[in-house]
Motif scaffolding. Structure first.
Motif, PDB file in Angstrom:
ATOM      1  N   PHE A 195       0.815  -1.208   0.000  1.00  0.00           N
ATOM      2  CA  PHE A 195       0.000   0.000   0.000  1.00  0.00           C
ATOM      3  C   PHE A 195       0.852   1.262   0.000  1.00  0.00           C
ATOM      4  CE2 PHE A 195      -2.517  -3.146   2.471  1.00  0.00           C
ATOM      5  CZ  PHE A 195      -3.562  -3.299   1.579  1.00  0.00           C
ATOM      6  N   ARG A 196       0.265   2.327  -0.548  1.00  0.00           N
ATOM      7  CA  ARG A 196       0.812   3.675  -0.425  1.00  0.00           C
ATOM      8  C   ARG A 196      -0.087   4.451   0.552  1.00  0.00           C
ATOM      9  NH1 ARG A 196       3.542   6.077  -5.213  1.00  0.00           N
ATOM     10  NH2 ARG A 196       4.434   4.339  -6.370  1.00  0.00           N
ATOM     11  N   VAL A 197       0.523   5.329   1.328  1.00  0.00           N
ATOM     12  CA  VAL A 197      -0.245   6.149   2.263  1.00  0.00           C
ATOM     13  C   VAL A 197       0.190   7.599   2.092  1.00  0.00           C
ATOM     14  CG1 VAL A 197      -0.869   6.563   4.665  1.00  0.00           C
ATOM     15  CG2 VAL A 197      -0.410   4.222   3.894  1.00  0.00           C
ATOM     16  N   PHE A 198      -0.774   8.486   1.793  1.00  0.00           N
ATOM     17  CA  PHE A 198      -0.507   9.904   1.506  1.00  0.00           C
ATOM     18  C   PHE A 198       0.560  10.024   0.413  1.00  0.00           C
ATOM     19  CE2 PHE A 198      -1.540   9.861   6.177  1.00  0.00           C
ATOM     20  CZ  PHE A 198      -2.861  10.269   6.020  1.00  0.00           C
ATOM     21  N   ASN A 199       0.456   9.160  -0.569  1.00  0.00           N
ATOM     22  CA  ASN A 199       1.514   9.047  -1.578  1.00  0.00           C
ATOM     23  C   ASN A 199       0.914   8.441  -2.845  1.00  0.00           C
ATOM     24  OD1 ASN A 199       4.003   8.732  -2.895  1.00  0.00           O
ATOM     25  ND2 ASN A 199       4.433   6.790  -1.889  1.00  0.00           N
ATOM     26  N   HIS A 200       0.093   9.235  -3.532  1.00  0.00           N
ATOM     27  CA  HIS A 200      -0.607   8.724  -4.701  1.00  0.00           C
ATOM     28  C   HIS A 200       0.370   8.315  -5.810  1.00  0.00           C
ATOM     29  CE1 HIS A 200      -4.823   9.642  -3.672  1.00  0.00           C
ATOM     30  NE2 HIS A 200      -4.288  10.605  -2.927  1.00  0.00           N
ATOM     31  N   PRO A 201       0.005   7.343  -6.628  1.00  0.00           N
ATOM     32  CA  PRO A 201       0.802   7.034  -7.819  1.00  0.00           C
ATOM     33  C   PRO A 201       0.979   8.306  -8.646  1.00  0.00           C
ATOM     34  CG  PRO A 201      -0.962   5.421  -7.531  1.00  0.00           C
ATOM     35  CD  PRO A 201      -1.206   6.503  -6.544  1.00  0.00           C
ATOM     36  N   GLU A 202       2.144   8.432  -9.274  1.00  0.00           N
ATOM     37  CA  GLU A 202       2.484   9.704  -9.904  1.00  0.00           C
ATOM     38  C   GLU A 202       3.011   9.535 -11.323  1.00  0.00           C
ATOM     39  OE1 GLU A 202       4.899  13.574  -8.399  1.00  0.00           O
ATOM     40  OE2 GLU A 202       6.121  11.765  -8.544  1.00  0.00           O
ATOM     41  N   ILE A 203       2.522  10.406 -12.208  1.00  0.00           N
ATOM     42  CA  ILE A 203       3.129  10.635 -13.518  1.00  0.00           C
ATOM     43  C   ILE A 203       3.682  12.043 -13.481  1.00  0.00           C
ATOM     44  CG2 ILE A 203       2.665  10.959 -15.978  1.00  0.00           C
ATOM     45  CD1 ILE A 203       0.359   8.986 -15.666  1.00  0.00           C
ATOM     46  N   VAL A 204       4.925  12.212 -13.908  1.00  0.00           N
ATOM     47  CA  VAL A 204       5.552  13.533 -13.935  1.00  0.00           C
ATOM     48  C   VAL A 204       5.573  14.040 -15.376  1.00  0.00           C
ATOM     49  CG1 VAL A 204       7.652  14.869 -13.507  1.00  0.00           C
ATOM     50  CG2 VAL A 204       6.965  13.072 -11.907  1.00  0.00           C
ATOM     51  N   VAL A 205       5.103  15.256 -15.572  1.00  0.00           N
ATOM     52  CA  VAL A 205       5.183  15.908 -16.876  1.00  0.00           C
ATOM     53  C   VAL A 205       6.207  17.037 -16.741  1.00  0.00           C
ATOM     54  CG1 VAL A 205       3.963  17.063 -18.742  1.00  0.00           C
ATOM     55  CG2 VAL A 205       2.782  15.360 -17.331  1.00  0.00           C
ATOM     56  N   LEU A 206       7.321  16.874 -17.410  1.00  0.00           N
ATOM     57  CA  LEU A 206       8.463  17.784 -17.264  1.00  0.00           C
ATOM     58  C   LEU A 206       8.596  18.620 -18.541  1.00  0.00           C
ATOM     59  CD1 LEU A 206      10.775  18.471 -15.290  1.00  0.00           C
ATOM     60  CD2 LEU A 206      12.126  16.725 -16.426  1.00  0.00           C
ATOM     61  N   THR A 207       8.421  19.931 -18.396  1.00  0.00           N
ATOM     62  CA  THR A 207       8.547  20.829 -19.547  1.00  0.00           C
ATOM     63  C   THR A 207       9.933  21.459 -19.553  1.00  0.00           C
ATOM     64  OG1 THR A 207       6.182  21.350 -19.435  1.00  0.00           O
ATOM     65  CG2 THR A 207       7.562  22.836 -20.726  1.00  0.00           C
ATOM     66  N   LEU A 208      10.641  21.303 -20.672  1.00  0.00           N
ATOM     67  CA  LEU A 208      11.971  21.886 -20.824  1.00  0.00           C
ATOM     68  C   LEU A 208      11.845  23.333 -21.255  1.00  0.00           C
ATOM     69  CD1 LEU A 208      13.772  18.960 -22.726  1.00  0.00           C
ATOM     70  CD2 LEU A 208      13.522  19.295 -20.255  1.00  0.00           C
ATOM     71  N   ARG A 209      12.617  24.214 -20.603  1.00  0.00           N
ATOM     72  CA  ARG A 209      12.565  25.638 -20.901  1.00  0.00           C
ATOM     73  C   ARG A 209      13.963  26.173 -21.179  1.00  0.00           C
ATOM     74  NH1 ARG A 209       7.321  26.617 -22.076  1.00  0.00           N
ATOM     75  NH2 ARG A 209       5.921  26.174 -20.331  1.00  0.00           N
ATOM     76  N   LYS A 210      14.065  26.965 -22.247  1.00  0.00           N
ATOM     77  CA  LYS A 210      15.320  27.648 -22.552  1.00  0.00           C
ATOM     78  C   LYS A 210      15.459  28.831 -21.604  1.00  0.00           C
ATOM     79  CE  LYS A 210      18.903  28.933 -25.128  1.00  0.00           C
ATOM     80  NZ  LYS A 210      20.151  28.153 -25.205  1.00  0.00           N
ATOM     81  N   LYS A 211      16.512  28.833 -20.803  1.00  0.00           N
ATOM     82  CA  LYS A 211      16.698  29.901 -19.816  1.00  0.00           C
ATOM     83  C   LYS A 211      17.238  31.140 -20.496  1.00  0.00           C
ATOM     84  CE  LYS A 211      18.711  30.640 -15.242  1.00  0.00           C
ATOM     85  NZ  LYS A 211      19.550  30.058 -14.171  1.00  0.00           N
TER      86      LYS A 211
END
Length: 273
Positions: A257-273
């Motif tokens: 089980f997970r507790v206070f820890n939902h399954p996660e998908i990360v969407v990472l946007t690359l940015r030119k600084k």
């Protein structure tokens, strides 16, 4: 008593199956202009989990994220509760959403039918980068995507010896890529110090499962190979010019089980600084 048990069961089920989509941004002066705004959907630690019939809920989240590429950092199978058919079905449907790049995790290394799963991956549209690297090209500009296998594929001896072998392999792999902006896909976040030795801009990892149980002001309680109160259980971390982005992942392994820890998908946007 029955009502309490039903409430607890409902809570644990939601904690375990309600997928969170986390948006992150990564800024870099080294990023080519053509890749400014590129969206990476980072998927990790599937562990052949149940997310609706044929992973419908999970695939809907990935599709809705609107990514340019999907990067999967290991544990597409769970060696203890292996469901090869479910993993194969997920891979087949995931590749219909967009280009998918993949590296192995520790569960693949210990999975008895890994050769069979590997053969399926090689025939699928999911590109296994565990033993190679490539360049993504857009408008004539390029970035490197370097893949690494899980260290357990390099041996099952003393962990420190395996890490030395991993370091040597990474040095060799980095010596064969250009000086362009570089993304490393590697399952283990606890090897962050090794990653920082090389010209790597961004590392995508999983493995820690967010610390499994997360408490306010404390964070994750335990993760494999980091132990109690792991430092790299989720989020973004920067050291010596290298940034590590850790996904809490999707499935579970030994602890169910997970507790206070939902399954996660990360969407990472690359940015030119």
């Amino acid at each position: 008593m029955l009502g309490f048990l039903i409430a607890v069961s409902r809570f644990l089920y939601k904690e375990d199956k309600e997928i969170q989509v986390t948006e992150r941004e990564f800024f870099s002066e080294r990023l080519p202009e053509a890749f400014d705004g590129c969206r990476i959907v980072h998927v990790s630690d599937y562990h052949n989990g149940w997310f609706g019939w044929r992973a419908r809920h999970l695939l809907d989240k990935v599709s809705g994220a609107g990514g340019d590429v999907i990067m999967m950092t290991g544990d597409v199978i769970d060696r203890r509760t292996a469901n090869l058919g479910r993993s194969k079905s997920f891979i087949r449907r995931l590749t219909k959403i967009g280009p998918v790049y993949y590296v192995t995790g520790n569960h693949e290394a210990h999975y008895k039918k890994w050769k069979k799963l590997k053969k399926y991956i090689e025939k699928s549209d999911m590109m296994n980068l565990s033993d190679t690297s490539l360049q993504l090209v857009k408008d004539g500009q390029t970035i490197n995507v370097v893949g690494m296998p899980d260290p357990w594929f390099l041996g099952n001896e003393v962990y420190s010896d395996v890490n030395l072998r991993f370091d040597k392999l990474l040095r060799h792999r980095m010596g064969n890529v250009s000086d362009d902006f570089t993304i490393l896909m590697s399952h283990r976040p606890e090897l962050f110090l090794i990653y920082t030795k090389y010209d790597i801009d961004l590392v995508l990892s999983g493995h820690a499962h967010g610390g499994q149980i997360r408490l306010p002001f404390v964070g994750g309680l335990y993760s494999p190979h980091q132990g109690i109160l792991p430092k790299y259980a989720e989020g973004m971390h920067k050291m010596y010019g290298t940034t590590l982005s850790v996904s809490r992942g999707l499935g579970n392994s030994r602890f169910p089980f997970r507790v206070f820890n939902h399954p996660e998908i990360v969407v990472l946007t690359l940015r030119k600084k």
